[in-house]
Structures are given as C-alpha cells and as structure tokens.
Design an enzyme around this catalytic site. Structure first.
Site, mmCIF file in Angstrom:
data_model
loop_
_atom_site.group_PDB
_atom_site.id
_atom_site.type_symbol
_atom_site.label_atom_id
_atom_site.label_comp_id
_atom_site.label_asym_id
_atom_site.label_seq_id
_atom_site.Cartn_x
_atom_site.Cartn_y
_atom_site.Cartn_z
ATOM 1 N N ARG A 1 44.022 -70.329 10.456
ATOM 2 C CA ARG A 1 43.818 -69.308 11.482
ATOM 3 C C ARG A 1 44.920 -69.475 12.507
ATOM 4 O O ARG A 1 45.905 -70.145 12.262
ATOM 5 C CB ARG A 1 42.439 -69.420 12.090
ATOM 6 N N PRO B 1 31.616 -62.838 16.904
ATOM 7 C CA PRO B 1 30.551 -63.368 17.753
ATOM 8 C C PRO B 1 30.598 -64.887 17.878
ATOM 9 O O PRO B 1 30.493 -65.604 16.890
ATOM 10 C CB PRO B 1 29.270 -62.904 17.061
ATOM 11 N N GLU B 2 30.784 -65.354 19.092
ATOM 12 C CA GLU B 2 30.624 -66.767 19.416
ATOM 13 C C GLU B 2 29.445 -66.846 20.380
ATOM 14 O O GLU B 2 28.697 -65.884 20.497
ATOM 15 C CB GLU B 2 31.929 -67.322 20.011
ATOM 16 N N LYS C 1 25.667 -70.453 17.849
ATOM 17 C CA LYS C 1 25.805 -69.096 17.320
ATOM 18 C C LYS C 1 24.616 -68.707 16.441
ATOM 19 O O LYS C 1 24.601 -67.621 15.862
ATOM 20 C CB LYS C 1 27.099 -68.985 16.502
#
Length: 331
Positions: A311, A2-3, A61
């Site tokens: 990442r 979720p962004e 967020k």
DNA sequence: AGAAACGCCTGCCAGC
DNA sequence: TGCTGGCAGGCGTTTC
C-alpha cells in the site's frame, strides 16, 4: 475506507434505530457477505429472525449487535454449547473496505439498483419507530456479517463502546472479535501494555500501528495522519521508541481519531457514508494521506508517497525522519 | 512463535 | 477505442 471514526459514525447512527427492535425478517442476496459466519452452528436467516437487538457495540473496526432470543425459554432449536448459551449471541458486522450500513424505509428498492451492491437486508420492528429496513451494502465484499457466540471479556471490562447503554451483554465479546485489541479511545485501553508491546517489536512502527492485535481501529489513513502529526517516520523501528515518544504517538492517534469522528469521518467519492448515505468531512482535514506532491502543511517541503506493505505511505521527508538512539533518552 | 506473504474482491484509471 | 495492469486496502489464512 472505514476505520474507527467511520465505523463509530455508523454505530452511532444505527444504535437508536435498532436498540430494542425485533428482527422480523432477513434477506441474504449474496452469501459471500456471510463469509465469516459459522454455517454449521446456526442458519443465518433463521438464527436472526425473531431475535431482539439489545445494543450496537463497537471495538476498533468491528461492530456487533448483542441479541436476545425471541423466546429465551423455548430456545430448543439453537444448538449452542453451554458457554455460548450463557453469554448469548451477537450479529457481528465488519465493513471491510467498502461496506455500508444504510437505514431505509420499508418498500425501498431491493438489489439491482445501479451503483449499489446490496448484500444483506434486515427488516426490523422498533417499538417506537415502527418498521425499518437495515441494508448492508458492500461493493468489494471485503466486509461481512455473521452470527457469533459471545465470550466473557478476559479483563472483566466492557467489551467495546456502546455510548453508555448497558446490560449483561456489555462484558461479553463475539468470539471472532476476541483476538482484536482494544482501541485507543477505549477507557480500558492499557497505555503501559501498549508501550511494552512496542518495545518487543522490531517491526516498523506503521506496521505495528496497523496490527489490530496491538491496538485496533487504525488503518492506513489514520496511521499516516498520526505519524505526520508526531513527526515520526513510518519505518522507525517500534522497539527504538522511548516511552515518551510512545505516549506522544498515542496522544496523536487519539487526537486524529477524535477529530475525524467530530467531522463525520473521511469520505472519498461514495466509498464511505453514514447510515443516511451522507459523506464525512475529514477528507478536507488530511495533512498527509493522499497529499504526495503537495507542500507539507507544517514546513512546506514536498510530501512524498512510498510503497509500503503493498500500500502507500505518505510523509514529509523533512519532518519525518528515522532517528537512531532515541531509546536512551527516557525510561 | 512471530513475522511476512498471500488471497479475497470490484471499480476505476493510466497507459498502450 | 478497448484492453490490461496496477491500485485501493483490512483481515484471515498460509507459509516461512
């Protein structure tokens, strides 16, 4: 993951169900979900029970629900300081990596359903919709909920997005969200201040985009998508960007966020869903994220994936190159 | 003081 | 087959 668009989809789904509703009961099945909660100030369950939800608000967020106490005049049990008392309290939620908020009918099965990770359940009573269950489900427990006190926003503007719903709470922000910058879709977002912040940062632009104290709501997916769209290398030093390039980047960020929002967010597998458990469609619109080994949709060059900040970054090696000296071109 | 590294956490999957 | 290590990743905290 979720962004901003995913959290906004959740907020928009939650708002009509909880605005004006009373929290009748609270069940906490895993107290790790309360990690961000200040246990000393007020017990989570008793602090929520009886409270009325005034709205569903989002910045970046972060999601929160401003609360009105059941009986504001006999509020002797809440040991809040004067500032917190004046500005009120809110139930703050962050979805982390895998958090979900799900609206369910009373009697829905509790914890233990295979594939579910139910952490917190709210039983609410809405004057129009009747009884409803609000479940907070979170596989990786990077997310959490907390009761937090509200502080006035320093600029006096609205603290976050609540789709026009207004009240005295609108210009207050939960203390734990106060250090988070406004998001690029916020009308009070300051483009010039953003440009000044970038000019001060020698860090790579992607790192700065992911820094929620500079601009909020952008995560790994939308950072990669925005940088691809504006043909910018993720490791381009932020301070090397001209004001023109910063504006182009902001335009790209907004376009990507808005398109994702229109398509219901990005879903991979079952990791992100709306309050009804449905997936979004933006995963089909991704141009960069997860497309390593595939041709760039713009020029056909094979996209690459690079390790970055523990990442992955996805980019086109032809469209997105580090450029030197761009600073001198525009004021 | 600002930036970088670390810890948190679970499910999945490639590799042995 | 069954184990292990790596990966996914946002944010608060710690370290440099």
């Amino acid at each position: 993951m979720p962004e901003l668009p995913e959290v906004e989809v959740v907020r928009a789904g939650l708002a009509p169900a909880v605005t004006g509703a009373r929290i009748a009961a609270v069940e906490v099945f895993d107290r790790r979900a309360l990690r961000r909660h200040d246990q000393l100030s007020v017990d989570f369950e008793s602090g929520l029970t009886g409270a009325r939800v005034l709205a569903a608000v989002r910045r970046g967020k972060f999601l929160w629900m401003p609360l009105a106490d059941a009986d504001a005049h006999a509020d002797a049990n809440v040991n809040a300081d004067a500032e917190g008392e004046r500005n009120g309290r809110a139930l703050v939620a962050h979805l982390g990596m895998s958090g979900q908020v799900l609206l369910r009918t009373p009697g829905h099965p509790g914890p233990g359903v295979p594939g579910e990770h139910l952490r917190v359940r709210l039983h609410v009573e809405h004057p129009d919709h009747g009884e409803l269950v609000v479940d907070f489900d979170d596989q990786r427990t990077f997310g959490g909920m907390a009761i937090d006190r509200m502080l006035p926003t320093p600029d006096g503007e609205r603290a976050g997005f609540s789709a026009g719903v207004d009240g005295a709470w609108a210009r207050s922000i939960p203390s734990q969200v106060a250090h988070i910058a406004r998001d690029p879709l916020d009308p009070a977002f300051d483009d010039a201040a953003f440009a000044r912040a970038l000019a001060r940062k020698k860090s790579e632009i992607k790192r700065v985009l992911l820094d929620q104290t500079v601009a909020s709501g952008i995560g790994n997916i939308y950072a990669d998508e925005s940088l691809w769209r504006v043909r910018m290398h993720p490791q381009q030093p932020a301070s090397s960007l001209s004001r023109k390039r910063v504006d182009e980047l902001l335009t790209a960020v907004r376009a990507v966020l808005e398109q994702a929002l229109a398509e219901g967010g990005t879903s991979f597998d079952e990791q992100y869903v709306n309050v009804n458990g449905a997936s979004g469609y933006f995963a089909h619109s991704l141009n960069a994220y997860g497309r390593d080994g595939e041709p760039c949709p713009r020029c056909g060059t094979t996209m690459v994936r690079e390790s970055f900040m523990n990442r992955s970054s996805h980019r086109c090696p032809r469209c997105q190159r580090i450029r030197a000296g761009v600073k001198t071109r525009a004021a």
